[in-house]
Design a protein around this motif. Structure first.
Motif, short mmCIF file in Angstrom:
data_model
loop_
_atom_site.label_atom_id
_atom_site.label_comp_id
_atom_site.label_asym_id
_atom_site.label_seq_id
_atom_site.Cartn_x
_atom_site.Cartn_y
_atom_site.Cartn_z
N PRO A 1 0.84 -1.20 0.00
CA PRO A 1 0.00 0.00 0.00
C PRO A 1 0.88 1.25 0.00
O PRO A 1 1.89 1.30 0.68
CB PRO A 1 -0.77 -0.11 1.33
CG PRO A 1 -0.59 -1.51 1.79
CD PRO A 1 0.69 -2.02 1.20
N VAL A 2 0.49 2.25 -0.79
CA VAL A 2 1.24 3.51 -0.84
C VAL A 2 0.52 4.53 0.03
O VAL A 2 -0.67 4.80 -0.18
CB VAL A 2 1.34 4.03 -2.30
CG1 VAL A 2 2.12 5.34 -2.37
CG2 VAL A 2 1.99 2.98 -3.20
N GLU B 1 -0.76 4.76 8.68
CA GLU B 1 -1.95 4.10 8.11
C GLU B 1 -1.68 2.66 7.68
O GLU B 1 -2.60 1.94 7.29
CB GLU B 1 -2.46 4.91 6.90
CG GLU B 1 -3.05 6.24 7.33
CD GLU B 1 -3.45 7.13 6.15
OE1 GLU B 1 -3.52 6.62 5.02
OE2 GLU B 1 -3.67 8.33 6.40
N LEU B 2 -0.43 2.25 7.79
CA LEU B 2 -0.06 0.89 7.38
C LEU B 2 -0.28 -0.04 8.56
O LEU B 2 0.16 0.24 9.68
CB LEU B 2 1.42 0.91 7.00
CG LEU B 2 1.99 -0.18 6.11
CD1 LEU B 2 1.37 -0.12 4.71
CD2 LEU B 2 3.52 0.00 6.00
N PRO C 1 8.02 9.69 -0.67
CA PRO C 1 6.89 9.64 0.28
C PRO C 1 5.95 8.47 0.01
O PRO C 1 5.66 8.16 -1.15
CB PRO C 1 6.18 10.97 0.04
CG PRO C 1 7.20 11.86 -0.58
CD PRO C 1 8.12 10.98 -1.36
N GLY C 2 5.50 7.83 1.08
CA GLY C 2 4.46 6.81 0.96
C GLY C 2 4.95 5.40 0.74
O GLY C 2 4.15 4.48 0.61
N LEU C 3 6.28 5.21 0.72
CA LEU C 3 6.80 3.88 0.37
C LEU C 3 7.72 3.33 1.46
O LEU C 3 8.76 2.72 1.16
CB LEU C 3 7.54 3.95 -0.97
CG LEU C 3 6.68 4.15 -2.22
CD1 LEU C 3 7.53 4.43 -3.45
CD2 LEU C 3 5.79 2.92 -2.47
N ARG D 1 3.47 2.13 -13.42
CA ARG D 1 2.27 2.92 -13.75
C ARG D 1 1.33 3.03 -12.55
O ARG D 1 0.58 3.99 -12.43
CB ARG D 1 1.55 2.30 -14.95
CG ARG D 1 2.31 2.53 -16.26
CD ARG D 1 1.48 2.14 -17.48
NE ARG D 1 1.38 0.70 -17.67
CZ ARG D 1 2.27 -0.04 -18.30
NH1 ARG D 1 3.33 0.51 -18.85
NH2 ARG D 1 2.12 -1.33 -18.42
N HIS D 2 1.40 2.03 -11.64
CA HIS D 2 0.59 2.07 -10.42
C HIS D 2 1.08 3.19 -9.48
O HIS D 2 0.27 3.89 -8.85
CB HIS D 2 0.66 0.71 -9.71
CG HIS D 2 0.04 0.68 -8.36
ND1 HIS D 2 -1.33 0.75 -8.16
CD2 HIS D 2 0.59 0.61 -7.11
CE1 HIS D 2 -1.58 0.71 -6.85
NE2 HIS D 2 -0.43 0.62 -6.22
N VAL D 3 2.41 3.36 -9.41
CA VAL D 3 2.97 4.40 -8.54
C VAL D 3 2.76 5.78 -9.17
O VAL D 3 2.31 6.71 -8.50
CB VAL D 3 4.48 4.14 -8.27
CG1 VAL D 3 5.09 5.28 -7.48
CG2 VAL D 3 4.66 2.82 -7.52
#
Ligand code: NAP
Length: 254
Positions: free
Chosen positions: A96-97, A102-103, A152-154, A196-198
């Protein structure tokens, strides 16, 4: 003479993106392949494409976080092709990114299982097979994210993928005397379903492409060429490296 003539190679994540490009390239270079991914249909299609071109490829569907899958891949290489020389341990997931709080702990563990524990499990079965052959090459796909750049987010992705670099360094020094080379390959943003998802909007894609010196994202074939180098005897004095193939994103400041 092709670069992997008579070599037997495992490629994980072979049904898509970088792994698929590597499977097609390694087959052209003479390798006999054992291919892995979870989705059997897409994976078998790649194996069939290779066989139709006169190559040798066997598809074994499974999850790289599962120990039995790695045992099956190595056993298949040995029983069907007579041994193992090369493994491109390439399957991975971003998970999840989003912001770390939130993880969930389960999501964190799942990302580590697919990206990092998979490396341990792969090496556990691949190293004895390479030793039995008198040498060989292991390559693990990491990323520049968490190595030369924050993103960010990874958090789980970065932590798990940079863990592979530590694994590679220890295995390289431990198995170098036995003729086994171990390297990490660190791609930059690449045009695959994961990429492409990122970068999932035109703005995000433009931002990601703008980070590197070429102002574009890589084609999976460009990353596969680097994997071929590391897997082949052309890299005979290269071990323990974290090889960036990131279009210069790590040094770029404009
Ligand atoms: P991709 O096109 O989405 O392909 C991922 C491949 O891995 C698929 O074959 C997928 O098949 C397989 N896979 C995913 N989870 C798996 C699991 N648990 N067990 C077995 N197979 C699994 O992605 P890609 O961009 O080529 O990524 C390949 C590697 O490059 C990854 O390790 C990724 O982290 C790394 N990387 C990618 C980029 C980028 O921008 N694309 C940048 C740096 C590093 P199934 O879903 O059927 O299992």
């Amino acid at each position: 003479m092709t670069r992997l003539t008579d070599k037997v190679a495992i490629i994980t994540g072979a049904s898509s993106g970088i792994g698929r490009a590597a499977a097609l390239l390694f087959a052209c270079q003479g390798a006999k392949l054992v291919l892995s991914a979870r989705g059997a249909e897409r994976l078998e299609a790649v194996a069939q494409e290779i066989r139709q071109e006169g190559g040798a490829a066997i598809a074994i569907a499974g999850d790289v976080s599962d120990e039995a899958h790695h045992r099956a891949l190595v056993e298949t290489a040995q029983t069907r092709f007579g041994g193992l020389d090369v493994a491109f341990n390439n399957a991975g997931t971003t998970g999840p990114v989003g912001p770390l709080p939130e993880l969930s702990a389960a999501e964190w563990q799942a990302v580590l299982g697919i990206n990092l524990t998979s490396g341990f499990l792969a090496a556990k079965y691949q190293l004895p097979a390479l030793e039995a052959r008198g040498g060989g090459s292991l390559v693990f796909t990491s990323t520049f994210v968490g190595y030369t750049a924050g993103f960010p987010g990874l958090a789980a992705y970065a932590a798990s993928k940079s863990g592979l670099v530590g694994l590679v360094q220890v295995l390289a020094s431990e198995y170098g005397p036995k003729g086994i080379r171990v390297n990490a390959l660190l791609p930059g943003a690449t045009d695959t379903p994961m990429g492409r998802h990122v970068a999932n909007t035109p703005e995000a894609l433009q931002f990601v492409a703008g980070l590197n010196a070429f102002k574009r994202i890589a084609a999976p074939e460009e990353i596969a060429e680097a994997a071929l180098f590391l897997c082949s005897d052309a890299a005979s004095f290269t071990t323990g490296t974290a090889m960036l193939v990131d279009g210069g994103v790590s040094i770029n400041r404009v």
